[in-house]
Design an enzyme around this catalytic site. Sequence first.
Site, short mmCIF file in Angstrom:
data_model
loop_
_atom_site.label_atom_id
_atom_site.label_comp_id
_atom_site.label_asym_id
_atom_site.label_seq_id
_atom_site.Cartn_x
_atom_site.Cartn_y
_atom_site.Cartn_z
N GLU A 45 3.14 -35.58 -15.64
CA GLU A 45 2.39 -34.34 -15.76
C GLU A 45 3.17 -33.24 -15.04
OE1 GLU A 45 -1.73 -35.12 -15.78
OE2 GLU A 45 -2.20 -33.10 -16.41
N GLU B 89 -6.25 -36.49 -5.51
CA GLU B 89 -6.86 -35.86 -6.68
C GLU B 89 -8.36 -36.15 -6.77
OE1 GLU B 89 -5.34 -37.43 -10.35
OE2 GLU B 89 -5.96 -35.65 -11.48
#
Length: 883
Positions: A459, A735
């Site tokens: 990502e 996260e």
Amino acid sequence: MIDTATTVVSLKSQFAAGLIGLPGEPLLLSWAVESTDAQSQQLGYEIELAANADFAGDVLRASAEGAESQWVAAPAFEATSRATWFARVRVRTQAGLTAWSPTLVHELGLLNASDWAGVAIGDEGLADEPAALLRTKFNLTKPVLKARVYATAHGVFDLMINGQKVGDHILAPGWTSYQERVLAETHDVTAMLTQGENAFGALLGDGWYRGKFGFQNLYNNYGNHTSLLAQLEIEYTDGTTEVIATGERFKTATGGVRLASIYDGCTLDFTKAQPAWCKPGFDDSAWVSPTIREFDKSQISPLTAPPVRVKAELPMTIKKQADRSLLNAGQNISGWVRLTVNGKRGDVVTVRHAEILEPGEKLHTVALRSAKATDTYTLGKDGETTLEPKLTFHGFQYADVVTEAEVVSAVAIAITSDTPERGTFESAHPLLNKLHSNVLWSLRDNFVSIPTDCPQRDERMGWTGDAQAFVYAASTLVDAHAFLNSWLTDLAIDQRDSGQVPHVVPDLLAIAAKIIPSEFPDQGEAGWGDAAVVVPWSQYQMYGDKQILQRQLQSMRGWIDYCETQKVGSLIPPRMQLGDWLDPDAPDGQPWAAKVSGQYVANSYIVHSATILADIEALLGNTASEAKYRKIATDTAAATWAELGEAAITTPTGCAMALIFNVAPKSEHARISSALAKLVRDTDGRISTGFLGTPIILDALSQFGNVSEAYLMLLREQMPSWLYPITVGATTIWERWNAIHPDGSINGGGLENPAEGSGDGMISFNHYAYGAVIDWVYRNLAGLTATGAGYQQVSFAPKLVDGITYAKAAIETGYGKYAVDYRFTKEQFEATLDVPFGVTATLQLPINADSVITIDGKPAQNQSALTHGTYQIVVTNPAFATV
Ligand code: BGC
């Protein structure tokens, strides 16, 4: 009259310090002053700009009355390519003029497409094939006065002269919206040249340009071919010049770098390497001519943001196991391992990376998703070799080395976009200190050319929502101005004509959508698209830069106007939103399914951003636009509150937005804030907000009188909380609140509906959004708050809490260091406060009814305003919260 008590101690421009080859746009100067005279004030300034370092000859001057010292326009100068201007400033106080400031050297780059003398060159290789080596040679027979290299590329490069890397930039020229904007670097290489034969070249890799990138794992996002456009300009002492530019005089071959992929890592085969390839005397007769590539030179603009550099070198421990060596840096970083091994030619060394370990000390690689994050080396000689990958980086703390060779030593090399550090913090609370460190590391690890979401998996993109959520914390911790400024340029480039702001900037998803059907509906997401407004506004508030508001105005208006078109009636209707992403109460597999409705979040964000935009329009003097956006804000607030308010305020994020974004009428604030405080108390401070609620939840408590509840939440150690990850060893911000469960099991991070998320393994241990809280810590626990743009006005408003008896913090503002060092007992609070020159600090001290305040031993009042100086502040019987 000369003021000898007052000194202009620093002078800087809007561009990252230390860069040369800058754009020709007007120069904005900011300076910091120090004075031993407590009464001294800047009454005016004089700026000089000259073409000579000694300010002899023609000098351009500007002067004005007043105290302005930040983002001051320097006199207009003729912006010609390569010119160097020298700037200095002195200020006038009641005691006279100060001495001149240190000189700022402002060297311009190549400003016109026609300044690029060469053509872009590459080879015939494709993505994931060996990186191209490009070289030329030249002879020097005359003494050199000065030499510069200008370079840009489709791809990423290491420039080389005479066997040495030029400069210290990593992954140059960085990632921008390449379809429209490519950056050029400039380096002073005078000292790298020698008389006789010289070699000039580059290692050119795929990088973001054509390497596998984006979670759809696509190649060739911007083009199929990499190419380098560079020129070495030499000025001899006799006044003659010479330009050595990329083109037919170059030759190309491949060497040891067989693969240089950001996600997958580097494969370096020393048996195929040409170690002397960029040294003088190298025989390149077997090399071939490069391929000339198209390159739109009008898209080149000079680098203005801090480049990616090595920030730290952390020795790694080595644990030898039967089949491998396990390395541990003790810190989750972005970068790579510098590994020294002792082996034989042909031995293979494989280095795999991971952020955490699974039971049995196995690398946890699920979180990498498809990113291989593996560097592989083949040794070229017997004996010791030091290994480092090229043109890649990994997010990791641990590495696993498999090889027949002996592992001798290992160092973790941490890289970051080299933003200067701005904030420092420590306190009597070790876990809070560690939280501060973890947030700073997540910032460093994720500021890699652009503000990314994470540094490890497939990502590493510029998610707008993550940046928006984190931006105040970022600008408290570091001077992110030039860095974010560059990114905002790309945000505006990638913004659609409709005003929609992409989810990621640079907008790789739009590129991918042309190739495979988009995983995301093409619509602006609340809290993500709002980066267009919130980020520039934060730049104004945190640095005082007003020009950025003007520059981003169309982008900001575009976003709000677009949101308006999405309304049905007076509100954005219910639809899929990322919403309060990763609310800990949402099902693990559905991070968008927060307690608070996406519809409420979307409309509340319109209120928030339209209010900001109205304030900006007012600042810029645009009365009609101010009224327009004010009305959007008020109308949307009224409709949101009427239709969605009651349901929303059953949730912490809903309450926080109602209060902080002014969605609810003031008359409702008391009711909402006590409901929120009760929610927090009833759950022992359990955090229950996602990406959008978390940055504002503590303010929603503390600004409405619930300081104890704010601390209850901040200091909680059970999952979910900010401190829990630290109790299980986190060195960066996770996260997900529950990335590792209390029983040690690791959250799989799978999504139930990958089409609306981003695939399986969405479980990074290095995402900064929740770290947004650190800004609250500076403003409240330390008490250092900007109340006027760029910290020109500040308050000292510490909110004490029982148990944290000591705090020390500083923020390097444009004016100088605003700092505090305090300790307290139940009887007395004692603080040393440093207020920089040009700043006014208003005291909001932690007093009880019978507290006595003294400043430097003299009785004083709360709400006193202090100008520059160091103050000893004492408050008897101070007020403090208990949790
Ligand atoms: C990213 C985020 C991002 C989110 C939104 C994730 O995959 O890592 O941080 O904001 O997607 O969809």
